[in-house]
Scaffold this motif. Structure first.
Motif, mmCIF file in Angstrom:
data_model
loop_
_atom_site.group_PDB
_atom_site.id
_atom_site.type_symbol
_atom_site.label_atom_id
_atom_site.label_comp_id
_atom_site.label_asym_id
_atom_site.label_seq_id
_atom_site.Cartn_x
_atom_site.Cartn_y
_atom_site.Cartn_z
ATOM 1 N N THR A 1 0.831 -1.206 0.000
ATOM 2 C CA THR A 1 0.000 0.000 0.000
ATOM 3 C C THR A 1 0.866 1.258 0.000
ATOM 4 O O THR A 1 0.454 2.293 -0.545
ATOM 5 N N GLY A 2 2.065 1.186 0.597
ATOM 6 C CA GLY A 2 2.985 2.311 0.504
ATOM 7 C C GLY A 2 3.432 2.559 -0.923
ATOM 8 O O GLY A 2 3.538 3.718 -1.365
ATOM 9 N N VAL B 1 -7.194 -2.971 1.233
ATOM 10 C CA VAL B 1 -6.506 -3.248 -0.030
ATOM 11 C C VAL B 1 -7.489 -3.214 -1.199
ATOM 12 O O VAL B 1 -7.190 -2.665 -2.268
ATOM 13 N N ILE B 2 -8.685 -3.784 -1.007
ATOM 14 C CA ILE B 2 -9.698 -3.759 -2.069
ATOM 15 C C ILE B 2 -10.105 -2.327 -2.397
ATOM 16 O O ILE B 2 -10.233 -1.943 -3.568
ATOM 17 N N THR C 1 -7.030 3.986 3.193
ATOM 18 C CA THR C 1 -5.991 4.398 4.141
ATOM 19 C C THR C 1 -6.475 4.353 5.581
ATOM 20 O O THR C 1 -5.752 3.906 6.484
ATOM 21 N N GLY C 2 -7.701 4.826 5.822
ATOM 22 C CA GLY C 2 -8.236 4.810 7.178
ATOM 23 C C GLY C 2 -8.357 3.411 7.746
ATOM 24 O O GLY C 2 -7.956 3.133 8.878
ATOM 25 N N LEU D 1 -2.838 -4.774 -6.532
ATOM 26 C CA LEU D 1 -3.550 -4.753 -5.258
ATOM 27 C C LEU D 1 -4.712 -5.737 -5.239
ATOM 28 O O LEU D 1 -4.994 -6.359 -4.202
ATOM 29 N N ALA D 2 -5.390 -5.891 -6.360
ATOM 30 C CA ALA D 2 -6.498 -6.846 -6.416
ATOM 31 C C ALA D 2 -5.998 -8.278 -6.220
ATOM 32 O O ALA D 2 -6.610 -9.067 -5.478
#
Length: 558
Positions: A341-342, A402-403, A432-433, A495-496
Motif C-alpha cells: 500500500t505504501g 486493499v480492495i 488508508t483509514g 492490489l487486487a
C-alpha cells in the motif's frame, strides 16, 4: 510556600492542558505540510522535470526519512535536546524550502488557458511558425538565443545585468549576417566546452538546463527533508513519555485525529489561495503558506509538555518490536500489506495531481479533493469498531483496505473532468483509514508491556517508507514510458491480486490470541511461547477446568 509549590506542581502536570497544546501544535504543523507537500511534484513539473526525475527525487526523500527520522529521534532523547530539535526543525525547514523559488522554470509546456494576457510571448508568436533553435546550436550557458519566425532569424542577446534592457536583432535567414551569427555561436559553444574542464563543478555546467535543475532540486529537497524529518516523531516521543509518567498514555490517541484535520485545512486553504492569486503570484503561495504555518507553530513548540526521565531508558524497544512481528504470521502479513500500500499510495500522491492537471484541474479542485480524502480518513474510526464487529475480526479490515485502494487506483485511471475525482477521494476512509486502524489493532494483539507505541512506529517507519520509496521510483519510470493510465491500472491489478492472496492466507493462518494476564504474572515476556496452544492453556485456565470437572463429578455422585 507549600501552597505555591502545590499550585506549580498541579500546573506542571496538567494533562488536559498538555493535550490541548499538543493538539494545536499538530494541527498547525499538519496545516503547513498540507499546504506544500502534496503539491511538490506539481511544482517539479512546472520546473520542467520529467516523471522519472520526479520519481527519483521523491524516492530519495522517502529513503532519507526512513533512515534519519528514527536516528534523529533517538539522538534528541539521548542528549536531552528534544525542544531544540523541534524548534530548529520548524524554523530551518520553513526557510530552506524557499530556495526552490529561486530556480527558474525549465519547462517547455505552458499552462494554456490561465492568464494568457500576461504572457509576453503571445504577441511574438501570434500567427507565426515558431521554432526554437536554442537546443540545436546554442550552448545552455550562452546569453544569446536564436529563434526562427516566418523564415526570419531572431537573435536575442541578453545582457549580464538583468536590470538593463536589450533589443532583439532581426536578420534574414539567408543573409551572410545569419551565417556569421550561427558560426559565432558554434565557436562560442566550443570555447565554453573547453573551459568547463578547468572550472569548479564543470560537469554540472556541461549538462543541459533540465538535468542541472534536477540535481539542484534533489540537493534542496534532501536538505529540506533532513531538517523536517525529526519533527513529528520527536514531539510524539516527548508527549508519550509525559503521559506515561502520569499513567495517561490512553489519551495519546486523541492527538492523532488533529493531524488529518490539519492537513485537510492546509489543502483547502492553499488550493483557494493559489487559484485566486495565480495570475499575480503563480504557485509561490504554497511555499509561503508552509513557511507561515511553520513559524506560527514555533510558540506552541516552545511550550510543549516534554518530560525527560532522570534515568536512561532501554534502547532495545525496536529490536523487541521486530521480534514480535517476526514471530507472528498475521503481523507479517500486515507488514507486507503496508509495503504494497505504501508503493501504491506514493505513486498516487506523486502523479495524481499531474493527471488532474491534464484534465484542466486547477489548484482549488486539487485542494478540495485532497481535503476530502483526509476528512474521510479522520472520520473512519467513528464506525470502524462496528465494522470490525460485523466482520468478526479486525484483520478483515486489512483486506477491505486493499480492495478499496485497488478500486481507487482503477477509478483514477478513468478521470474525465476535475470534479469526477470526488467519489474516489471519499473512499479513502475505507482504504488508508481502514489500513491504519487495522494496523493499530494488530499491534495491540501482539504487543507486550511497553512496546505498543514502538510497534506502531515500526509499521509507520520501515514498511511504509520503504514501500513509498520503491513506489515513487517505479512509478516515475512506468509513467515516463507507458503513461499515467497504465500506471494506475497496473497498481490496481497488483492490489487486487494481493487482496485475494491476503484473504486466503488470513483464512488459513490461525489467529493468535492475546497473552493472558496470568501468564504475564508468572513468566517473563521473553520466555513466552510462540505456540497458540501454550497461550490458551495456562495455569489459571487449567485450574478452572479441573475445578469444573470436580464440581460436575460431585453433582453426578449426589
Amino acid at each position: 510556600m507549600g501552597k505555591k509549590a502545590a499550585m506549580q506542581k498541579s500546573k506542571q502536570w496538567n494533562v488536559k492542558g498538555a493535550m490541548r497544546l499538543t493538539s494545536v501544535f499538530h494541527f498547525l504543523q499538519s496545516c503547513g505540510s498540507g499546504c506544500l507537500v502534496p503539491f511538490l511534484t506539481l511544482y517539479f513539473r512546472h520546473l520542467g522535470l520529467t516523471a522519472t526525475m520526479t520519481g527519483i527525487i521523491m524516492a530519495s526523500k522517502h529513503l532519507l526519512t526512513l533512515v534519519w527520522r528514527p536516528v534523529s529521534s533517538i539522538l534528541a532523547r539521548q542528549y536531552d535536546k528534544r525542544r531544540t530539535v523541534i524548534v530548529g526543525s520548524l524554523l530551518s525547514s520553513a526557510l530552506v524550502v524557499l530556495i526552490l523559488l529561486l530556480f527558474p522554470s525549465a519547462g517547455t509546456k505552458a499552462e494554456s488557458g490561465r492568464c494568457n494576457a500576461s504572457q509576453p510571448s503571445a504577441d511574438f508568436t501570434d500567427g507565426s511558425d515558431f521554432t526554437t533553435l536554442e537546443s540545436m546550436i546554442i550552448p545552455s550557458q550562452s546569453n544569446v538565443t536564436v529563434y526562427s519566425v516566418n523564415h526570419t532569424t531572431v537573435i536575442m542577446e541578453q545582457p549580464d545585468d538583468l536590470n538593463s534592457t536589450y533589443t532583439p536583432t532581426l536578420v534574414n535567414s539567408s543573409s551572410n549576417w545569419s551565417r556569421r551569427a550561427i558560426r559565432y555561436l558554434r565557436e562560442l559553444k566550443e570555447q565554453q566546452e573547453e573551459s568547463l574542464h578547468t572550472e569548479f563543478l564543470g560537469s554540472l555546467k556541461a549538462m543541459d538546463a533540465q538535468h542541472q535543475m534536477f540535481f539542484l532540486v534533489l540537493i534542496v529537497i534532501g536538505l529540506w527533508e533532513f531538517m523536517a524529518a525529526p519533527l513529528e516523531w520527536t514531539a510524539d516521543d516527548g508527549l508519550y513519555e509525559y503521559l506515561d509518567f502520569v499513567d495517561a498514555t490512553d489519551r495519546h490517541k486523541g492527538v492523532t485525529v488533529w493531524k488529518p484535520l490539519g492537513t485537510a485545512v492546509g489543502n483547502g486553504v492553499v488550493g483557494i489561495l493559489v487559484t485566486s492569486l495565480y495570475c499575480r503570484t503563480g504557485t509561490v503561495a504554497e511555499f509561503y503558506s508552509y513557511t507561515a504555518f511553520m513559524i506560527l507553530t514555533v510558540p506552541t513548540a516552545a511550550l510543549l509538555p516534554l518530560y525527560i526521565r532522570k534515568r536512561d531508558r532501554p534502547t532495545s524497544g525496536g529490536f523487541k518490536a521486530l521480534q514480535l512481528v517476526h514471530r507472528n504470521s498475521q503481523a507479517l502479513l500486515c507488514a507486507i500489506t503496508v509495503v504494497l500500500t505504501g508503493i501504491a499510495s506514493s505513486a498516487v500522491s506523486d502523479f495524481l495531481l499531474w493527471h488532474m492537471q491534464d484534465h484542466n484541474a486547477t489548484e482549488i479542485h486539487m485542494g478540495i479533493s485532497l481535503a476530502l480524502a483526509h476528512l474521510s480518513q479522520a472520520g473512519f474510526p467513528l464506525y470502524a469498531g462496528h465494522l470490525a464487529g460485523f466482520l468478526k475480526y479486525h484483520g478483515w479490515l486489512l483486506v477491505l483496505a486493499v480492495i478499496a485502494l485497488s478500486i481507487q487506483c482503477l477509478y483514477y485511471s478513468f478521470l474525465w473532468d476535475p470534479w469526477s475525482i470526488i467519489p474516489a477521494q471519499i473512499l479513502a476512509g475505507f482504504s488508508t483509514g481502514a489500513l491504519w486502524w487495522s494496523v493499530a489493532a494488530q499491534c495491540e494483539d501482539i504487543a507486550t508491556p511497553g512496546t505498543e507505541e514502538t510497534l506502531i512506529r515500526l509499521f509507520e517507519g520501515l514498511p511504509l517508507e520503504l514501500g513509498s520509496g520503491l513506489g515513487s521510483l517505479m512509478a516515475g519510470f512506468v509513467m515516463q514510458k507507458f503513461g499515467i493510465k497504465i500506471l494506475f491500472q497496473g497498481i490496481s491489478v497488483i492490489l487486487a491480486v494481493w487482496s485475494i492472496t491476503l484473504a486466503a492466507l488470513k483464512w488459513k493462518i490461525p489467529r493468535q490470541r492475546r497473552i493472558n494476564y496470568s501468564r504475564l504474572l508468572t513468566a517473563d515476556t521473553g520466555e513466552i511461547s510462540e505456540s497458540e496452544s501454550d497461550q490458551e492453556k495456562d495455569w489459571l485456565e487449567t485450574a478452572m477446568e479441573d475445578d469444573n470437572q470436580k464440581n460436575n463429578w460431585t453433582i453426578a455422585k449426589s
